[in-house]
Design a protein around this motif. Structure first.
Motif, mmCIF file in Angstrom:
data_model
loop_
_atom_site.group_PDB
_atom_site.id
_atom_site.type_symbol
_atom_site.label_atom_id
_atom_site.label_comp_id
_atom_site.label_asym_id
_atom_site.label_seq_id
_atom_site.Cartn_x
_atom_site.Cartn_y
_atom_site.Cartn_z
ATOM 1 N N SER A 105 30.717 -59.930 48.739
ATOM 2 C CA SER A 105 30.459 -60.124 47.271
ATOM 3 C C SER A 105 29.361 -59.142 46.848
ATOM 4 O O SER A 105 28.895 -58.995 45.628
ATOM 5 C CB SER A 105 29.904 -61.560 46.865
ATOM 6 O OG SER A 105 28.979 -61.920 47.773
ATOM 7 N N GLY A 106 28.676 -58.249 47.910
ATOM 8 C CA GLY A 106 27.710 -57.302 47.558
ATOM 9 C C GLY A 106 26.342 -58.199 47.583
ATOM 10 O O GLY A 106 26.227 -59.237 47.121
ATOM 11 N N THR A 107 25.310 -57.484 47.925
ATOM 12 C CA THR A 107 23.921 -57.969 48.040
ATOM 13 C C THR A 107 23.119 -56.985 47.374
ATOM 14 O O THR A 107 22.910 -55.742 47.833
ATOM 15 C CB THR A 107 23.406 -58.310 49.324
ATOM 16 O OG1 THR A 107 24.320 -59.155 50.243
ATOM 17 C CG2 THR A 107 21.880 -58.641 49.324
ATOM 18 N N LYS A 108 22.463 -57.358 46.408
ATOM 19 C CA LYS A 108 21.470 -56.326 45.545
ATOM 20 C C LYS A 108 20.048 -56.198 46.309
ATOM 21 O O LYS A 108 19.517 -57.262 46.571
ATOM 22 C CB LYS A 108 21.237 -56.834 44.220
ATOM 23 C CG LYS A 108 20.621 -55.699 43.084
ATOM 24 C CD LYS A 108 20.614 -55.931 41.627
ATOM 25 C CE LYS A 108 19.920 -55.055 40.919
ATOM 26 N NZ LYS A 108 20.205 -55.081 39.738
ATOM 27 N N LEU A 109 19.837 -55.182 46.543
ATOM 28 C CA LEU A 109 18.588 -54.780 47.199
ATOM 29 C C LEU A 109 17.516 -54.210 46.084
ATOM 30 O O LEU A 109 17.790 -53.048 45.431
ATOM 31 C CB LEU A 109 18.481 -53.812 48.338
ATOM 32 C CG LEU A 109 17.439 -53.436 48.906
ATOM 33 C CD1 LEU A 109 16.218 -54.669 49.384
ATOM 34 C CD2 LEU A 109 17.549 -52.455 49.942
ATOM 35 N N ASN A 110 16.300 -54.903 45.735
ATOM 36 C CA ASN A 110 15.396 -54.268 44.942
ATOM 37 C C ASN A 110 14.014 -53.925 45.985
ATOM 38 O O ASN A 110 13.465 -54.882 46.464
ATOM 39 C CB ASN A 110 14.901 -55.277 43.898
ATOM 40 C CG ASN A 110 15.941 -55.332 42.804
ATOM 41 O OD1 ASN A 110 16.849 -54.579 42.490
ATOM 42 N ND2 ASN A 110 16.071 -56.578 42.422
ATOM 43 N N SER B 39 32.473 -59.296 37.064
ATOM 44 C CA SER B 39 31.036 -59.282 36.388
ATOM 45 C C SER B 39 30.145 -59.694 37.704
ATOM 46 O O SER B 39 28.785 -59.360 37.605
ATOM 47 C CB SER B 39 30.881 -60.116 35.424
ATOM 48 O OG SER B 39 31.382 -61.421 35.537
ATOM 49 N N LYS B 40 30.574 -60.363 38.611
ATOM 50 C CA LYS B 40 29.593 -60.882 39.802
ATOM 51 C C LYS B 40 29.739 -59.637 40.912
ATOM 52 O O LYS B 40 29.260 -60.009 42.082
ATOM 53 C CB LYS B 40 30.046 -62.127 40.338
ATOM 54 C CG LYS B 40 29.788 -63.227 39.212
ATOM 55 C CD LYS B 40 30.220 -64.558 39.844
ATOM 56 C CE LYS B 40 29.792 -65.735 38.890
ATOM 57 N NZ LYS B 40 30.126 -67.017 39.309
ATOM 58 N N LYS B 41 30.306 -58.436 40.622
ATOM 59 C CA LYS B 41 30.117 -57.531 41.759
ATOM 60 C C LYS B 41 31.237 -57.664 42.715
ATOM 61 O O LYS B 41 31.329 -56.770 43.694
ATOM 62 C CB LYS B 41 28.815 -57.195 42.173
ATOM 63 C CG LYS B 41 27.642 -56.807 41.287
ATOM 64 C CD LYS B 41 27.865 -55.443 40.931
ATOM 65 C CE LYS B 41 26.896 -54.891 40.082
ATOM 66 N NZ LYS B 41 27.351 -53.465 39.376
ATOM 67 N N PHE B 42 32.103 -58.784 42.469
ATOM 68 C CA PHE B 42 33.099 -58.860 43.798
ATOM 69 C C PHE B 42 34.367 -58.042 43.487
ATOM 70 O O PHE B 42 34.673 -57.718 42.215
ATOM 71 C CB PHE B 42 33.661 -60.355 43.344
ATOM 72 C CG PHE B 42 34.810 -60.628 44.415
ATOM 73 C CD1 PHE B 42 35.975 -61.100 44.364
ATOM 74 C CD2 PHE B 42 34.310 -60.861 46.095
ATOM 75 C CE1 PHE B 42 36.994 -61.469 45.320
ATOM 76 C CE2 PHE B 42 35.050 -61.134 47.011
ATOM 77 C CZ PHE B 42 36.331 -61.624 46.548
ATOM 78 N N VAL B 88 35.173 -53.833 35.873
ATOM 79 C CA VAL B 88 34.911 -52.110 36.214
ATOM 80 C C VAL B 88 36.272 -52.106 37.415
ATOM 81 O O VAL B 88 36.312 -52.835 38.212
ATOM 82 C CB VAL B 88 33.686 -51.935 36.754
ATOM 83 C CG1 VAL B 88 33.677 -50.259 37.148
ATOM 84 C CG2 VAL B 88 32.555 -52.129 35.908
ATOM 85 N N TYR B 89 37.045 -50.806 37.043
ATOM 86 C CA TYR B 89 37.886 -50.571 37.705
ATOM 87 C C TYR B 89 37.899 -49.300 38.437
ATOM 88 O O TYR B 89 37.257 -48.461 37.777
ATOM 89 C CB TYR B 89 39.438 -50.346 36.765
ATOM 90 C CG TYR B 89 39.940 -51.911 36.237
ATOM 91 C CD1 TYR B 89 39.258 -52.314 35.225
ATOM 92 C CD2 TYR B 89 40.913 -52.417 37.016
ATOM 93 C CE1 TYR B 89 39.621 -53.374 34.498
ATOM 94 C CE2 TYR B 89 41.076 -53.928 36.478
ATOM 95 C CZ TYR B 89 40.661 -54.301 35.160
ATOM 96 O OH TYR B 89 41.011 -55.301 34.595
#
Lengths: 113, 117
Positions: A105-110, B39-42, B88-89
């Motif tokens: 699901s992705g991990t945002k790094l700041n 929207s949750k980047k999945f 986003v596609y």
């Protein structure tokens, strides 16, 4: 089935801090494992990969080791920079259909100066 | 000399409309993909084509229809757009088989942000 689980973000660090982003996976067989990075407003770019157990992928100071015994592929960097701020995705490709990718699901790094 | 390009970059449209997104790669790759990022980047794979042949077709509403006129192009047409299609596609490509060794590193386009009102 295949799946990838990443630690939830955001992760906020000061410049030069040590980074770890955890990633574990579920898969049958022997998948290849990847880390991708997405900078704001851009597509994903491959950061590093490992294709078999105990392989270490590395690039731009980032490293990850394919650990089959713990089904993990944690991303590490010894000293982060502000320019490393991005979203990081762990992914695997299916053992039997290598074109089929599963992303975390992705991990945002700041990273703060 | 962009490797994987998509048009348009932004698309805002009304519910019920039909729209297309185009993708082109100049890397000489055999395999192309469409992904949807919510929207949750999945990020989830939708379709994949290898040399113009459909090889991956995930559980996607049949309002979505991919078309590959040649191995350098993969377009996505969406009929009767719904609010839930907002995302986003991303288009991507990979080399495919290098000899008998699968080489599946994926190269992504910049994405198309679709907003359905």
């Amino acid at each position: 089935g295949n799946s990838v689980t990443q630690m939830e973000g955001p992760v906020t660090l000061s410049e030069e801090a040590f980074l770890t982003i955890n990633c574990t996976y579920t898969a049958t067989g022997y998948p290849s494992l990847f880390w991708y990075v997405q900078y704001p407003g851009e597509g994903l770019q491959l950061l590093l990969k490992a294709t078999k157990a105990d392989d270490k992928g590395s690039n731009k100071g980032f490293e990850a080791t394919y650990r089959k015994e713990t089904t993990s592929f944690h991303l590490e960097k010894g000293s982060v920079q502000v320019s490393d701020s991005a979203v990081y995705f762990c992914a695997l490709s299916d053992t039997y259909n290598f074109n089929k990718f599963y992303f975390g699901s992705g991990t945002k790094l700041n990273v703060k100066p | 000399d962009t490797a994987v390009s998509q048009t348009p970059k932004y698309l805002v449209t009304q519910m019920g409309n039909d729209k297309s997104i185009k993708c082109e790669q100049n890397l000489g790759h055999d395999t192309m993909y469409w992904y949807k990022q919510d929207s949750k980047k999945f990020l989830k794979i939708m379709f994949s084509y290898n040399n113009k042949e459909l090889i991956i077709n995930e559980t996607v509403p049949n309002r979505f229809s991919p078309k590959s006129p040649d191995k350098a192009h993969l377009n996505l047409h969406i009929n009767s757009l719904e609010l839930g299609d907002s995302a986003v596609y991303f288009c991507a490509s990979s080399p495919g088989l290098a000899g008998e060794v699968p080489y599946n590193e994926q190269f992504f386009g910049p994405g198309t942000r679709l907003t359905v009102l």
